[in-house]
Design a protein around this motif. Structure first.
Motif, PDB file in Angstrom:
ATOM      1  N   GLU A  48      28.370  35.578  27.911  1.00  0.00           N
ATOM      2  CA  GLU A  48      29.578  36.388  28.142  1.00  0.00           C
ATOM      3  C   GLU A  48      30.599  35.587  28.934  1.00  0.00           C
ATOM      4  O   GLU A  48      30.242  34.918  29.904  1.00  0.00           O
ATOM      5  CB  GLU A  48      29.165  37.637  28.921  1.00  0.00           C
ATOM      6  N   PHE A  49      31.866  35.638  28.495  1.00  0.00           N
ATOM      7  CA  PHE A  49      32.912  34.946  29.252  1.00  0.00           C
ATOM      8  C   PHE A  49      34.223  35.719  29.163  1.00  0.00           C
ATOM      9  O   PHE A  49      34.381  36.568  28.294  1.00  0.00           O
ATOM     10  CB  PHE A  49      33.118  33.514  28.725  1.00  0.00           C
ATOM     11  N   ILE A  50      35.120  35.419  30.066  1.00  0.00           N
ATOM     12  CA  ILE A  50      36.431  36.066  30.074  1.00  0.00           C
ATOM     13  C   ILE A  50      37.443  35.067  29.522  1.00  0.00           C
ATOM     14  O   ILE A  50      37.469  33.907  29.954  1.00  0.00           O
ATOM     15  CB  ILE A  50      36.848  36.443  31.525  1.00  0.00           C
ATOM     16  N   GLU A  51      38.271  35.505  28.599  1.00  0.00           N
ATOM     17  CA  GLU A  51      39.293  34.587  28.067  1.00  0.00           C
ATOM     18  C   GLU A  51      40.248  34.189  29.182  1.00  0.00           C
ATOM     19  O   GLU A  51      40.631  35.005  30.006  1.00  0.00           O
ATOM     20  CB  GLU A  51      40.040  35.249  26.902  1.00  0.00           C
ATOM     21  N   SER A  52      40.595  32.913  29.176  1.00  0.00           N
ATOM     22  CA  SER A  52      41.308  32.351  30.323  1.00  0.00           C
ATOM     23  C   SER A  52      42.708  31.868  29.957  1.00  0.00           C
ATOM     24  O   SER A  52      42.921  31.330  28.871  1.00  0.00           O
ATOM     25  CB  SER A  52      40.495  31.175  30.862  1.00  0.00           C
ATOM     26  N   GLN A  53      43.643  32.039  30.884  1.00  0.00           N
ATOM     27  CA  GLN A  53      44.963  31.424  30.738  1.00  0.00           C
ATOM     28  C   GLN A  53      45.141  30.343  31.813  1.00  0.00           C
ATOM     29  O   GLN A  53      46.255  30.018  32.213  1.00  0.00           O
ATOM     30  CB  GLN A  53      46.061  32.492  30.861  1.00  0.00           C
ATOM     31  N   THR A  54      44.011  29.806  32.262  1.00  0.00           N
ATOM     32  CA  THR A  54      44.037  28.804  33.328  1.00  0.00           C
ATOM     33  C   THR A  54      43.251  27.567  32.889  1.00  0.00           C
ATOM     34  O   THR A  54      42.943  27.415  31.706  1.00  0.00           O
ATOM     35  CB  THR A  54      43.377  29.361  34.597  1.00  0.00           C
ATOM     36  N   ASN A  55      42.893  26.736  33.844  1.00  0.00           N
ATOM     37  CA  ASN A  55      42.052  25.579  33.540  1.00  0.00           C
ATOM     38  C   ASN A  55      40.608  25.804  33.987  1.00  0.00           C
ATOM     39  O   ASN A  55      39.904  24.873  34.343  1.00  0.00           O
ATOM     40  CB  ASN A  55      42.634  24.304  34.180  1.00  0.00           C
ATOM     41  N   HIS A  56      40.209  27.073  34.022  1.00  0.00           N
ATOM     42  CA  HIS A  56      38.816  27.381  34.348  1.00  0.00           C
ATOM     43  C   HIS A  56      38.358  28.616  33.586  1.00  0.00           C
ATOM     44  O   HIS A  56      39.189  29.393  33.114  1.00  0.00           O
ATOM     45  CB  HIS A  56      38.636  27.580  35.857  1.00  0.00           C
ATOM     46  N   ILE A  57      37.046  28.771  33.457  1.00  0.00           N
ATOM     47  CA  ILE A  57      36.497  29.911  32.713  1.00  0.00           C
ATOM     48  C   ILE A  57      35.428  30.607  33.557  1.00  0.00           C
ATOM     49  O   ILE A  57      34.600  29.957  34.198  1.00  0.00           O
ATOM     50  CB  ILE A  57      35.895  29.479  31.351  1.00  0.00           C
ATOM     51  N   PHE A  58      35.483  31.911  33.530  1.00  0.00           N
ATOM     52  CA  PHE A  58      34.556  32.786  34.253  1.00  0.00           C
ATOM     53  C   PHE A  58      33.510  33.227  33.238  1.00  0.00           C
ATOM     54  O   PHE A  58      33.863  33.782  32.185  1.00  0.00           O
ATOM     55  CB  PHE A  58      35.394  33.969  34.741  1.00  0.00           C
ATOM     56  N   PHE A  59      32.251  32.954  33.505  1.00  0.00           N
ATOM     57  CA  PHE A  59      31.230  33.267  32.501  1.00  0.00           C
ATOM     58  C   PHE A  59      29.942  33.730  33.166  1.00  0.00           C
ATOM     59  O   PHE A  59      29.751  33.578  34.372  1.00  0.00           O
ATOM     60  CB  PHE A  59      30.956  32.038  31.614  1.00  0.00           C
ATOM     61  N   LYS A  60      29.056  34.272  32.347  1.00  0.00           N
ATOM     62  CA  LYS A  60      27.838  34.867  32.894  1.00  0.00           C
ATOM     63  C   LYS A  60      26.664  34.567  31.976  1.00  0.00           C
ATOM     64  O   LYS A  60      26.715  34.843  30.781  1.00  0.00           O
ATOM     65  CB  LYS A  60      28.061  36.368  32.998  1.00  0.00           C
TER      66      LYS A  60
END
Ligand SMILES: *Cc1c(COP(=O)(O)O)cnc(C)c1O
Length: 356
Positions: A295-307
């Motif tokens: 699972e991950f959150i789509e990102s508008q940055t240079n990093h990704i939040f995932f689980k």
């Protein structure tokens, strides 16, 4: 013991991370824990720094960073009086706290956002109002509902660190339209340059033109690759900038930082390359996460939040650390990984496959 301000009991020092310890020992690591620029620093910036270094550093910097302000004023088509150069974005966050927060003021933040907002407010005696996120996106309705007579500042990181998520522009404007004018909104645009076209808030840097109570916070640490030199800036209404200017240290931006930032602004090609590499690598990581049902959150940055299910973020951190890969553990099972170079991301992907 010397008596000290009670607020100090509620703030923590920012300690050196393990990855920094290894770097100090000259051990090669994959550093994906601090959202630094994957492509390094522009060679043109390094050249400008070398030239400036040859002139020595015995003279104080231009305390007003006049040239840098002029360049930024031109870039955004504003006056230099609307800009304040800071010693990294963190400095801007700290000064805003010092200038505006009085004991018992309420400070609204998203529960899962940049921690410096909280520390800079608490240290001044502010009371934090933490608004839960909605599906890992900043909840602007929640922000509005939390406003009281005592609200002083709303910290709005968009796109957000650590989740990488972004509130779309129409909602941003609706929100800013609804915030009373006597409440300061700090729009943290640290990752604004990484935002994809469809998502971009085009006037994010100059929101003050329409909203006098909004200050935009920006940095040279991310897309410009100057995290090591500490240069950031605030953009806002002249009156607010004037006030904040009184609260800052006289030489808060240094000689090399000013030179580097100026050169970095000129190297648009580097910025473009950083942006494009980040987008393509982001999609490569998305694809990998999808393949492995992570699972991950789509990102508008240079990093990704995932689980990763069944592995706590601290265990995952430990597993990766043994392979000299560093990411940032977050609450519950979530982790934040910076989008690295193509090679770094390959190594990260391989490591995660092995761990799972
Ligand atoms: C990186 C970052 C900043 C600024 O960092 P500095 O290195 O101090 O300029 C500000 N806000 C957010 C959300 C960030 O991630």
């Amino acid at each position: 013991m010397i008596e000290y301000r009670e607020e100090m009991n509620s703030v923590n020092a920012y300690d050196t991370s393990e990855s920094e310890d290894l770097i100090r020992e000259n051990i090669e690591i994959i550093k994906l824990d601090a959202n630094e620029n994957a492509l390094g620093t522009s060679p043109k910036v390094l050249e400008a720094l070398k030239n400036r270094l040859s002139k020595g550093l015995n003279i104080y910097p231009d305390g007003s960073a006049t040239d840098l302000k002029k360049a930024l004023a031109e870039k955004f088509d504003i006056k230099k009086e609307n800009i304040l150069i800071t010693n990294g974005g963190d400095d801007g966050i700290a000064i805003i706290g010092q200038v505006f927060v009085q004991p018992e003021d309420e400070i609204i933040v998203s529960e899962n956002s940049f921690v410096r907002y909280t520390d800079s407010s608490i240290i001044m005696g502010g009371k934090m109002i933490n608004v839960p996120m909605k599906n890992y996106v900043t909840d602007l309705d929640g922000f509005l509902k939390s406003i009281t007579d005592r609200t002083k500042i709303i910290w709005f990181c968009n796109p957000n660190n650590p989740t990488g998520s972004m509130v779309e522009k129409t909602k941003v404007y609706e929100f800013l339209d609804s915030v009373p004018e006597d409440i300061l909104v700090v729009y943290d645009d640290a990752y604004g340059e990484f935002v994809e076209k469809e998502w971009k808030v085009d006037d994010s840097a100059t929101l003050f033109k329409k909203y006098k109570n909004v200050i935009t916070l920006k940095t040279f640490s991310k897309v410009y690759g100057l995290a090591g030199l500490r240069v950031g800036y605030l953009i806002g209404d002249e009156k607010l900038m004037n006030l904040i200017n009184r609260g800052r240290q006289p030489f808060n931006s240094n000689v090399l930082g000013q030179v580097a930032a100026l050169a970095a602004l000129e190297d648009e090609e580097f910025v473009k390359k950083v942006y494009e590499t980040n987008i393509s690598e982001k999609h490569k990581l998305y694809k990998f996460f999808e393949e492995l049902d992570i699972e991950f959150i789509e990102s508008q940055t240079n990093h990704i939040f995932f689980k990763i299910p069944n592995i706590s973020s601290t265990d995952l951190y430990d597993h990766l650390r043994k392979k000299k890969i560093f990411i940032r553990p977050q609450r519950e099972n979530y982790s934040r990984v910076s989008i690295g170079t193509p090679k770094e991301n390959e190594i990260f992907i391989k490591a995660i496959k092995e761990i799972i």
